[in-house]
Motif scaffolding. Structure first.
Motif, PDB file in Angstrom:
ATOM      1  N   CYS A 100      10.345  -0.811   6.346  1.00 12.09           N
ATOM      2  CA  CYS A 100       8.896  -0.830   6.262  1.00 12.09           C
ATOM      3  C   CYS A 100       8.356   0.366   7.027  1.00 12.09           C
ATOM      4  O   CYS A 100       9.012   0.906   7.918  1.00 12.09           O
ATOM      5  N   LEU A 101       7.179   0.781   6.640  1.00 11.47           N
ATOM      6  CA  LEU A 101       6.471   1.863   7.319  1.00 11.47           C
ATOM      7  C   LEU A 101       5.314   1.258   8.088  1.00 11.47           C
ATOM      8  O   LEU A 101       4.474   0.541   7.513  1.00 11.47           O
ATOM      9  N   VAL A 102       5.271   1.531   9.387  1.00 11.75           N
ATOM     10  CA  VAL A 102       4.230   0.994  10.256  1.00 11.75           C
ATOM     11  C   VAL A 102       3.333   2.130  10.712  1.00 11.75           C
ATOM     12  O   VAL A 102       3.819   3.191  11.130  1.00 11.75           O
TER      13      VAL A 102
ATOM     14  N   VAL B  16       1.620  -2.874   9.372  1.00  8.60           N
ATOM     15  CA  VAL B  16       2.547  -2.484   8.322  1.00  8.60           C
ATOM     16  C   VAL B  16       1.754  -1.915   7.146  1.00  8.60           C
ATOM     17  O   VAL B  16       0.819  -2.546   6.653  1.00  8.60           O
ATOM     18  N   VAL B  17       2.123  -0.727   6.713  1.00  6.22           N
ATOM     19  CA  VAL B  17       1.521  -0.138   5.521  1.00  6.22           C
ATOM     20  C   VAL B  17       2.238  -0.666   4.290  1.00  6.22           C
ATOM     21  O   VAL B  17       1.612  -1.117   3.327  1.00  6.22           O
TER      22      VAL B  17
ATOM     23  N   LYS C 112       0.850  -1.190   0.000  1.00  5.58           N
ATOM     24  CA  LYS C 112       0.000   0.000   0.000  1.00  5.58           C
ATOM     25  C   LYS C 112       0.886   1.241   0.000  1.00  5.58           C
ATOM     26  O   LYS C 112       2.043   1.198   0.417  1.00  5.58           O
ATOM     27  N   ARG C 113       0.323   2.334  -0.464  1.00  2.00           N
ATOM     28  CA  ARG C 113       1.094   3.566  -0.573  1.00  2.00           C
ATOM     29  C   ARG C 113       0.489   4.661   0.288  1.00  2.00           C
ATOM     30  O   ARG C 113      -0.722   4.694   0.528  1.00  2.00           O
ATOM     31  N   ILE C 114       1.373   5.563   0.730  1.00  4.47           N
ATOM     32  CA  ILE C 114       0.960   6.765   1.458  1.00  4.47           C
ATOM     33  C   ILE C 114       1.018   7.900   0.451  1.00  4.47           C
ATOM     34  O   ILE C 114       2.102   8.313   0.033  1.00  4.47           O
ATOM     35  N   THR C 115      -0.141   8.383   0.040  1.00  2.00           N
ATOM     36  CA  THR C 115      -0.198   9.375  -1.033  1.00  2.00           C
ATOM     37  C   THR C 115      -1.089  10.549  -0.648  1.00  2.00           C
ATOM     38  O   THR C 115      -1.976  10.418   0.204  1.00  2.00           O
TER      39      THR C 115
ATOM     40  N   GLY D  21      -5.946   4.654   1.382  1.00  2.00           N
ATOM     41  CA  GLY D  21      -6.420   4.948   2.727  1.00  2.00           C
ATOM     42  C   GLY D  21      -5.389   5.556   3.640  1.00  2.00           C
ATOM     43  O   GLY D  21      -5.651   5.733   4.840  1.00  2.00           O
ATOM     44  N   PHE D  22      -4.216   5.898   3.092  1.00  2.00           N
ATOM     45  CA  PHE D  22      -3.146   6.480   3.905  1.00  2.00           C
ATOM     46  C   PHE D  22      -2.657   7.762   3.260  1.00  2.00           C
ATOM     47  O   PHE D  22      -2.341   7.783   2.065  1.00  2.00           O
ATOM     48  N   VAL D  23      -2.611   8.840   4.048  1.00  2.00           N
ATOM     49  CA  VAL D  23      -2.130  10.120   3.550  1.00  2.00           C
ATOM     50  C   VAL D  23      -0.925  10.553   4.391  1.00  2.00           C
ATOM     51  O   VAL D  23      -0.778  10.124   5.539  1.00  2.00           O
TER      52      VAL D  23
END
Length: 311
Positions: free
Chosen positions: A120-122, A129-130, A25-28, A34-36
């Motif tokens: 990893c980004l948590v 974990v994202v 998944k991405r942080i966008t 679902g992640f910003v």
């Protein structure tokens, strides 16, 4: 002991095959998954020994994202449980409250049986974990976290250069970044030899390119340089001997050695290098390659600060 826990996956031919990333998944800014971007919400878990994680540490430094994206550093020595938070008080990450990174993986996917990897980004709000998609993490730091970049931060993945960066980075990943692992973890002479020749052919090719450019795409540092640097800085310390990548040392390849020193002396690069963690991890956790666990005392690293002449 499962060999896959220690980074060794091989095909029936004896070739090393890298495990696919499980969490992608991405942080966008658009929040498609679902992640910003949100300062302090995500914890970047890294090993200072790992070249894939090192990319994320460097890009975080270059872009000034240190406060926006807090860092968690694991012990360079993995045991049967994987990456450990033994560097923290009481052996637990102070934010996530876990002893092993595998706990976050299993909280996210209770059926996960693969190797636990960094970076990893948590998400600290859930402990899940994202992403552990290391190639995309740094690209998103550059393109999706721009609101939180420091003033004057470099454009590491600018839109007009993306196609060229991707074209340069792809063989660097295949034959150099992953190529050293294909040498080190090959279990047949034929697969080792093929990886060895492809590795040094690729190094010769980038060396030729760097005879005409200060950096891979000219006079500016880009994502491609970050990706190449993390392998070069580990080359003499671990890959030359431990992974049998021994046609030449980095210090015996004049253009690449000068280029690597140029980057090392650039703010955001050299201060993120931890040769102690690098050597202890590789020599201490790859028992099938170094069964004694003895960590070499060399090489001398003083030369990294010598003049590079590429200004």
């Amino acid at each position: 002991m499962n060999a896959a826990q220690f980074g060794k996956e091989t095909s029936g031919t004896g070739a090393f095959v890298r495990q696919a990333n499980r969490f992608t998944k991405r942080i966008t800014r658009a929040g498609t998954d679902g992640f910003v971007p949100e300062p302090g919400r995500y914890r970047l878990v890294v090993s200072l020994a790992c070249p894939w994680a090192h990319r994320a540490v460097i890009v975080r430094e270059l872009l000034g994202l240190q406060e926006a994206i807090p860092l968690a550093v694991v012990d360079p020595i993995r045991d049967e449980g994987g990456w450990r938070f033994t560097l923290d008080q009481d052996g637990r990450d102070p934010v996530l409250g876990i002893e092993y990174l595998s706990e976050a993986y299993l909280a996210t996917d209770p059926d996960y049986t693969g190797r636990v990897t960094v970076p990893c980004l948590v998400d600290t709000t859930t402990g899940h974990v994202v992403t552990n998609d290391f190639p995309q993490i740094t690209l998103d730091f550059a393109g999706e976290w721009t609101e939180f970049h420091a003033p004057g931060a470099p454009e590491l993945y600018p839109e007009p250069l993306r196609a060229e960066i991707d074209a340069v980075a792809e063989p660097i990943y295949r034959d150099i970044n992953n190529g050293v692992y294909r040498c080190g973890f090959a279990t047949s002479q034929e697969q080792y030899a093929a990886a060895f020749h492809e590795l040094f052919a690729a190094l010769d090719k980038v060396s030729e390119r760097l005879c005409h450019n200060r950096f891979l795409l000219g006079e500016r540092v880009t994502e491609a340089d970050v990706r190449l640097f993390t392998t070069l800085v580990r080359f003499d310390a671990v890959y030359h001997g431990h992974f049998k990548c021994n046609r030449h040392k980095l210090t015996e390849m004049p253009t690449l050695w000068a280029y690597a020193r140029d980057l090392f002396q650039t703010p955001g690069f050299g201060e993120t290098v931890n040769f102690d963690h690098i050597k202890r991890h590789y020599y201490g956790t790859h028992g099938q390659i170094n069964p004694t666990g003895i960590v070499p005392l060399g090489p001398d690293t003083e030369g990294w600060n010598s003049p590079h002449g590429r200004g």
